[in-house]
Design a protein around this motif. Structure first.
Motif, PDB file in Angstrom:
ATOM      1  N   ASN A  63       0.828  -1.191   0.000  1.00 31.00           N
ATOM      2  CA  ASN A  63       0.000   0.000   0.000  1.00 31.00           C
ATOM      3  C   ASN A  63       0.874   1.257   0.000  1.00 31.00           C
ATOM      4  OD1 ASN A  63      -2.791   1.104   0.333  1.00 31.00           O
ATOM      5  ND2 ASN A  63      -1.904   2.001   2.175  1.00 31.00           N
ATOM      6  N   PHE A 314      -3.097  -1.190   7.054  1.00 34.79           N
ATOM      7  CA  PHE A 314      -3.905  -2.351   7.417  1.00 34.79           C
ATOM      8  C   PHE A 314      -3.760  -2.673   8.897  1.00 34.79           C
ATOM      9  CE2 PHE A 314      -1.953  -2.881   3.202  1.00 34.79           C
ATOM     10  CZ  PHE A 314      -3.089  -2.829   2.402  1.00 34.79           C
ATOM     11  N   THR A 315      -4.664  -3.527   9.374  1.00 28.90           N
ATOM     12  CA  THR A 315      -4.476  -4.133  10.682  1.00 28.90           C
ATOM     13  C   THR A 315      -3.365  -5.188  10.552  1.00 28.90           C
ATOM     14  OG1 THR A 315      -6.015  -5.954  10.321  1.00 28.90           O
ATOM     15  CG2 THR A 315      -6.945  -3.867  11.120  1.00 28.90           C
ATOM     16  N   LEU A 317      -3.421  -8.421  11.072  1.00 30.83           N
ATOM     17  CA  LEU A 317      -3.891  -9.633  10.397  1.00 30.83           C
ATOM     18  C   LEU A 317      -4.133  -9.390   8.915  1.00 30.83           C
ATOM     19  CD1 LEU A 317      -6.311 -11.080  13.103  1.00 30.83           C
ATOM     20  CD2 LEU A 317      -4.020 -11.885  12.501  1.00 30.83           C
ATOM     21  N   GLU A 318      -4.682  -8.224   8.579  1.00 31.90           N
ATOM     22  CA  GLU A 318      -4.871  -7.885   7.162  1.00 31.90           C
ATOM     23  C   GLU A 318      -3.524  -7.809   6.457  1.00 31.90           C
ATOM     24  OE1 GLU A 318      -8.896  -5.081   7.326  1.00 31.90           O
ATOM     25  OE2 GLU A 318      -6.908  -4.186   7.546  1.00 31.90           O
ATOM     26  N   CYS A 319      -2.555  -7.187   7.098  1.00 27.83           N
ATOM     27  CA  CYS A 319      -1.235  -7.011   6.493  1.00 27.83           C
ATOM     28  C   CYS A 319      -0.607  -8.365   6.167  1.00 27.83           C
ATOM     29  CB  CYS A 319      -0.341  -6.210   7.438  1.00 27.83           C
ATOM     30  SG  CYS A 319       1.217  -5.661   6.709  1.00 27.83           S
ATOM     31  N   ARG A 320      -0.662  -9.273   7.124  1.00 30.10           N
ATOM     32  CA  ARG A 320      -0.082 -10.595   6.881  1.00 30.10           C
ATOM     33  C   ARG A 320      -0.839 -11.351   5.787  1.00 30.10           C
ATOM     34  NH1 ARG A 320       1.611 -15.600  10.880  1.00 30.10           N
ATOM     35  NH2 ARG A 320       1.255 -17.222   9.332  1.00 30.10           N
ATOM     36  N   GLY A 321      -2.168 -11.327   5.865  1.00 24.38           N
ATOM     37  CA  GLY A 321      -2.950 -12.072   4.883  1.00 24.38           C
ATOM     38  C   GLY A 321      -2.737 -11.569   3.465  1.00 24.38           C
ATOM     39  N   LEU A 322      -2.726 -10.254   3.278  1.00 23.44           N
ATOM     40  CA  LEU A 322      -2.497  -9.695   1.948  1.00 23.44           C
ATOM     41  C   LEU A 322      -1.079  -9.974   1.463  1.00 23.44           C
ATOM     42  CD1 LEU A 322      -4.328  -6.273   2.313  1.00 23.44           C
ATOM     43  CD2 LEU A 322      -5.074  -8.241   0.964  1.00 23.44           C
ATOM     44  N   HIS A 338      -4.351  -4.388  -6.127  1.00 24.07           N
ATOM     45  CA  HIS A 338      -5.295  -4.979  -5.202  1.00 24.07           C
ATOM     46  C   HIS A 338      -6.748  -4.649  -5.491  1.00 24.07           C
ATOM     47  CE1 HIS A 338      -4.864  -1.016  -3.251  1.00 24.07           C
ATOM     48  NE2 HIS A 338      -6.040  -1.250  -2.719  1.00 24.07           N
TER      49      HIS A 338
END
Length: 343
Positions: A63, A314-315, A317-322, A338
């Motif tokens: 991002n 991101f949060t 968890l969002e950062c890791r998942g993306l 994205h």
């Protein structure tokens, strides 16, 4: 981007996202430029490709957040722990060659062309101390590669004291309108120069940036709200560091939301707090919805309404998942892709 190839290696293609995820770290690189979009993207791309256009291993930019009033951009770089140093230093070298603090203007406090280099663990097999080691190496590498740059350390990188970012910024004069560079004693590098300013480099559990805008130009009201929700205030929100700043004809309550150890959500009313694990230890953070509702309540008491809430990046968890998705699909410039990717 013309001139660059994004063909993932067979090892990258075959590596599962869960394997990638266990070794990931994030750097939310803060640079003092947002007016020149091409310049900011050039800095982001420098994290992904070396000077010969060869792609950095296991690295993606998720991002780019630009704020024109602040004249500040946050570039979210995610990489494996063994690749993050080179990715960040490459971006920093490029930024130093393009940004001159002698001509910088913006309402957000800042001290450096590269203002902040925080490094956070995302995976179970990466600890905060691993990130601290990389942060210290980045600070040293920056001052060696770009002559005239200087840095201070914060968080786990500031061994053995582990002083927090707000504490260190206060020591360095970051909150002053016109910091006295000659009075500053950096941890690394020479006396800060006006050309590059001073860079903060550190490591900690993940820190989100959540900005809530209220529909007023009354900065005094904004500061009273900021004080009320700040962690250091009785009744404030755990892990929240906050400033009130004029922004686009209104007032923005700009929050750094630090992750805190343990699970505090069971002690507080409302929705469960997002949680994750570092080195087998539980961490959690205040949800953006709680910050928004608290600000809305405090502003509403004064007859002031809300405008919007923006999550910068991101949060955890969002950062890791993306990042797992981007890396497993070989997408380096994820910030471009994205919106059209169906996950």
């Amino acid at each position: 981007m013309s001139g660059h190839k994004e063909n993932p290696s067979s090892a990258e293609r075959n590596m599962s996202s869960s394997t990638l995820g266990r070794h990931l770290v994030a750097c939310l690189l803060n640079i003092s430029e947002a007016h020149r979009k091409d310049l900011v993207e050039t800095v982001a791309k420098a994290a992904l490709y070396n000077s010969k256009g060869v792609k950095q291993e296991r690295t993606t930019v998720l991002n780019i957040f630009n704020d024109h009033d602040y004249n500040r951009s946050v570039i979210t770089i995610v990489s494996s722990i063994d690749s993050i140093r080179e990715a960040v230093l490459s971006a920093c070298e490029k930024a130093c060659g393009l940004i001159d603090m002698r001509t910088h203007t913006g309402v957000h406090p800042c001290m450096g062309a590269i203002d902040l280099i925080p490094i956070y663990p995302l995976g179970e097999e990466v600890g905060v101390e691993d990130c601290a080691q990389e942060a210290r190496a980045v600070a040293q590498g920056l001052t060696e590669r770009v002559q005239g740059t200087s840095a201070f350390l914060f968080g786990w990188a500031d061994a053995p004291l582990q002083r927090g970012l707000a504490h260190r910024r206060n020591e360095m004069g970051w909150f002053k309108k016109m910091p006295d560079l000659q009075a500053i004693k950096p941890d690394m590098g020479p006396q800060p120069q006006r050309r590059y300013g001073l860079t903060g480099v550190g490591a900690s559990p993940y820190v989100m940036n959540c900005n809530v805008t209220i529909d007023t130009q009354d900065i005094t009201l904004g500061r009273s709200i900021a004080k009320a929700i700040r962690e250091s205030t009785s009744g404030g929100l755990p892990g929240v560091q906050v400033l009130a700043l004029p922004h686009e004809g209104a007032v923005e309550i700009a929050c750094n939301v630090e992750s805190v150890k343990g699970d505090l959500s069971s002690h507080l009313a409302g929705e469960p707090w997002p949680s994750f694990s570092i080195d087998g230890q539980p961490y959690c953070h205040v949800p953006a919805s709680l910050i928004t509702s608290r600000v809305a309540e405090l502003a509403g008491r004064q007859g002031v309404g809300m405008k919007d809430t923006a999550l910068v990046g991101f949060t955890p968890l969002e950062c890791r998942g993306l990042a797992e998705f981007a890396l497993s699909h070989g997408i380096a410039e994820f910030w471009k892709e994205h919106r059209r990717i169906h996950m």
